[in-house]
Design a protein around this motif. Structure first.
Motif, PDB file in Angstrom:
ATOM      1  N   ALA A  85      34.462  46.594  50.601  1.00 37.81           N
ATOM      2  CA  ALA A  85      33.166  47.499  50.775  1.00 37.81           C
ATOM      3  C   ALA A  85      33.350  48.840  50.050  1.00 37.81           C
ATOM      4  N   PHE A  86      34.480  49.180  49.973  1.00 36.44           N
ATOM      5  CA  PHE A  86      34.701  50.578  48.944  1.00 36.44           C
ATOM      6  C   PHE A  86      34.397  50.167  47.792  1.00 36.44           C
ATOM      7  N   THR A  87      34.869  49.165  47.105  1.00 38.19           N
ATOM      8  CA  THR A  87      34.740  48.764  45.587  1.00 38.19           C
ATOM      9  C   THR A  87      33.292  48.972  45.229  1.00 38.19           C
ATOM     10  N   GLU A  88      32.337  48.586  46.301  1.00 36.36           N
ATOM     11  CA  GLU A  88      30.840  48.585  46.308  1.00 36.36           C
ATOM     12  C   GLU A  88      30.275  50.037  46.157  1.00 36.36           C
ATOM     13  N   LEU A  89      31.039  51.268  46.535  1.00 34.22           N
ATOM     14  CA  LEU A  89      30.501  52.198  47.152  1.00 34.22           C
ATOM     15  C   LEU A  89      29.986  53.102  45.988  1.00 34.22           C
ATOM     16  N   PHE A  90      30.527  53.356  44.856  1.00 35.82           N
ATOM     17  CA  PHE A  90      30.186  54.279  44.199  1.00 35.82           C
ATOM     18  C   PHE A  90      29.846  53.363  42.772  1.00 35.82           C
ATOM     19  N   GLY A  91      28.925  52.807  42.828  1.00 34.74           N
ATOM     20  CA  GLY A  91      28.583  51.993  41.468  1.00 34.74           C
ATOM     21  C   GLY A  91      28.943  50.644  41.408  1.00 34.74           C
ATOM     22  N   GLY A  92      29.969  50.366  42.374  1.00 33.72           N
ATOM     23  CA  GLY A  92      30.394  48.775  42.369  1.00 33.72           C
ATOM     24  C   GLY A  92      31.107  48.502  40.986  1.00 33.72           C
ATOM     25  N   PHE A  93      31.970  47.265  41.114  1.00 31.54           N
ATOM     26  CA  PHE A  93      32.500  46.772  40.094  1.00 31.54           C
ATOM     27  C   PHE A  93      31.529  45.671  39.289  1.00 31.54           C
ATOM     28  N   PRO A  94      31.936  45.185  38.248  1.00 29.22           N
ATOM     29  CA  PRO A  94      30.889  44.197  37.539  1.00 29.22           C
ATOM     30  C   PRO A  94      30.850  42.962  38.363  1.00 29.22           C
ATOM     31  N   PRO A  95      29.803  42.358  38.326  1.00 26.65           N
ATOM     32  CA  PRO A  95      29.590  40.915  39.134  1.00 26.65           C
ATOM     33  C   PRO A  95      30.848  39.800  38.996  1.00 26.65           C
ATOM     34  N   PRO A  96      31.328  39.825  37.548  1.00 28.02           N
ATOM     35  CA  PRO A  96      32.419  38.903  37.750  1.00 28.02           C
ATOM     36  C   PRO A  96      33.523  38.981  38.530  1.00 28.02           C
ATOM     37  N   PHE A  97      33.740  40.093  38.681  1.00 28.61           N
ATOM     38  CA  PHE A  97      34.854  40.751  39.757  1.00 28.61           C
ATOM     39  C   PHE A  97      34.869  39.970  41.209  1.00 28.61           C
ATOM     40  N   TYR A  98      33.512  40.047  41.690  1.00 30.06           N
ATOM     41  CA  TYR A  98      33.352  39.701  43.012  1.00 30.06           C
ATOM     42  C   TYR A  98      33.251  38.233  43.077  1.00 30.06           C
ATOM     43  N   ALA A  99      32.607  37.569  42.052  1.00 30.42           N
ATOM     44  CA  ALA A  99      32.513  36.006  41.797  1.00 30.42           C
ATOM     45  C   ALA A  99      33.887  35.451  41.781  1.00 30.42           C
ATOM     46  N   ALA A 100      34.834  35.970  41.157  1.00 28.67           N
ATOM     47  CA  ALA A 100      36.200  35.726  40.884  1.00 28.67           C
ATOM     48  C   ALA A 100      37.008  36.052  42.273  1.00 28.67           C
ATOM     49  N   TYR A 101      36.737  36.809  42.800  1.00 28.93           N
ATOM     50  CA  TYR A 101      37.485  37.239  44.260  1.00 28.93           C
ATOM     51  C   TYR A 101      37.202  36.141  45.165  1.00 28.93           C
ATOM     52  N   GLU A 102      35.855  35.745  45.346  1.00 28.97           N
ATOM     53  CA  GLU A 102      35.105  35.082  46.460  1.00 28.97           C
ATOM     54  C   GLU A 102      35.822  33.524  46.054  1.00 28.97           C
ATOM     55  N   GLU A 103      35.814  33.045  45.024  1.00 31.10           N
ATOM     56  CA  GLU A 103      36.500  31.891  44.416  1.00 31.10           C
ATOM     57  C   GLU A 103      37.668  31.651  45.437  1.00 31.10           C
ATOM     58  N   VAL A 104      38.478  32.754  45.459  1.00 34.70           N
ATOM     59  CA  VAL A 104      40.040  32.703  46.184  1.00 34.70           C
ATOM     60  C   VAL A 104      39.786  32.978  47.758  1.00 34.70           C
ATOM     61  N   MET A 105      38.977  34.003  47.960  1.00 37.74           N
ATOM     62  CA  MET A 105      39.177  34.514  49.145  1.00 37.74           C
ATOM     63  C   MET A 105      37.505  34.835  49.681  1.00 37.74           C
ATOM     64  N   PRO A 106      37.024  34.162  50.181  1.00 34.63           N
ATOM     65  CA  PRO A 106      35.443  34.321  50.585  1.00 34.63           C
ATOM     66  C   PRO A 106      35.265  35.493  51.499  1.00 34.63           C
ATOM     67  N   LEU A 107      33.993  36.192  51.440  1.00 35.81           N
ATOM     68  CA  LEU A 107      34.065  37.389  52.369  1.00 35.81           C
ATOM     69  C   LEU A 107      33.776  36.617  53.613  1.00 35.81           C
ATOM     70  N   PRO A 108      33.918  37.462  54.798  1.00 33.35           N
ATOM     71  CA  PRO A 108      33.688  36.974  56.117  1.00 33.35           C
ATOM     72  C   PRO A 108      32.143  37.091  56.333  1.00 33.35           C
ATOM     73  N   TYR A 109      31.945  36.059  57.353  1.00 30.80           N
ATOM     74  CA  TYR A 109      30.610  36.055  57.937  1.00 30.80           C
ATOM     75  C   TYR A 109      30.312  37.544  58.536  1.00 30.80           C
ATOM     76  N   GLY A 110      29.017  37.954  58.279  1.00 30.31           N
ATOM     77  CA  GLY A 110      28.442  39.352  58.669  1.00 30.31           C
ATOM     78  C   GLY A 110      28.994  40.486  57.732  1.00 30.31           C
ATOM     79  N   TYR A 111      29.684  40.235  56.544  1.00 28.20           N
ATOM     80  CA  TYR A 111      30.072  41.148  55.854  1.00 28.20           C
ATOM     81  C   TYR A 111      29.013  42.326  55.540  1.00 28.20           C
ATOM     82  N   GLU A 112      27.722  41.765  55.103  1.00 31.88           N
ATOM     83  CA  GLU A 112      26.772  42.938  54.683  1.00 31.88           C
ATOM     84  C   GLU A 112      26.450  43.722  55.881  1.00 31.88           C
TER      85      GLU A 112
END
Length: 291
Positions: free
Chosen positions: A228-255
């Protein structure tokens, strides 16, 4: 500062002459230096106005992350615990920065997810940490909600009261929200090892595009808190989140949880930098509380 650096290098066994000390950018609160000797290169941070354990905690965080072998951090060579009137400092490995690319960002996401797979039996940490110059008291808690409310949110609320940054309506809404956090956040997510202060300025890309984490404020908690903090001030590039979630999906209700986790960091910024952070705090409070 040169004498402080020279004394530290002697303690490390580097008795060679200092060829260069160059002041560089190193964050908002510390002086930072590139140091070159005949033996090697170093990154040194110093501060005259920090508690004795300030750099000890940074070193502990870097070492704890390094022990996981999940993601790179600079090696810690030396630090001190200064007495009154003394300069605090930490001596780290010098990382030669390169321009990152999509592969570097993907590696960062993958490696961070690997870090988050290292867990503890409880939530929190066993000693105080820092975010900026603000102390974060920590305890071991059996419930994530209890830790997040009592060790993170309540102290920021109290600090905001002391700093007069909580108008009555803002304070009432924040207190109302804290009273019902147990209905909004998970009680027992996996207690992941978190960097704790992961924004775009707290990672860098070294040689061959390898990402490094710097300036940690570690704890064991819900990995969604970190994302959540990585998204606060502009966020990281989309490939960061895609690669992260391939290993460790975000929980249900994250948004739905994300603004609640971002609220902590907004309160920190409100307490450090003032009312310019008041409106985003108010928007989140309005979303989760009654008028």
């Amino acid at each position: 500062m040169k004498q402080v650096i020279q004394t530290s290098l002697y303690r490390l066994g580097d008795h060679s002459a200092i060829k260069a000390i160059q002041k560089i950018s190193g964050g908002d609160i510390n002086e930072a230096f590139y140091v070159l000797t005949h033996h090697g290169e170093y990154f040194v941070k110093g501060n005259n106005n920090v508690p004795p354990h300030f750099f000890k905690i940074e070193a502990l965080g870097l070492d704890r992350i390094a022990q996981t072998d999940a993601i790179n951090v600079p090696k810690v060579y030396d630090y001190n615990q200064p007495g009154k009137g003394e300069t605090g400092f930490i001596v780290l490995e010098w990382i030669e920065e390169e321009v990152g690319n999509s592969r570097s960002v993907e590696q960062l996401g993958t490696h961070l997810a690997n870090l988050h797979q290292h867990t503890a039996d409880h939530f929190g940490f066993d000693q105080p940490t820092f975010i900026g110059e603000l102390t974060q008291e920590n305890h071991w808690r059996d419930s994530w909600v209890e830790y997040y409310r009592d060790d993170r949110m309540q102290p920021q609320l109290q600090l905001a009261v002391e700093h007069n940054t909580l108008p009555l309506k803002r304070r009432e809404r924040l207190e109302q929200l804290l009273s019902r956090l147990d209905q909004l956040l998970p009680h027992h997510p996996s207690p992941s090892l978190l960097h704790g202060d992961l924004w775009g300025g707290n990672y860098l890309v070294g040689r061959k595009g390898v990402p490094y984490l710097i300036d940690p404020s570690i704890l064991y908690g819900d990995h969604a808190f970190e994302l959540a903090f990585t998204e606060l001030f502009g966020g990281f590039p989309p490939p960061f989140y895609a690669a992260y979630e391939e290993v460790m999906p975000l929980p249900y209700g994250y948004e739905d949880m994300k603004p609640l986790y971002q609220l902590y960091y907004l309160l920190v910024h409100l307490n450090m930098f003032g009312e310019s952070y008041g409106p985003p705090v108010d928007r989140i409070l309005a979303r989760y509380t009654e008028n």
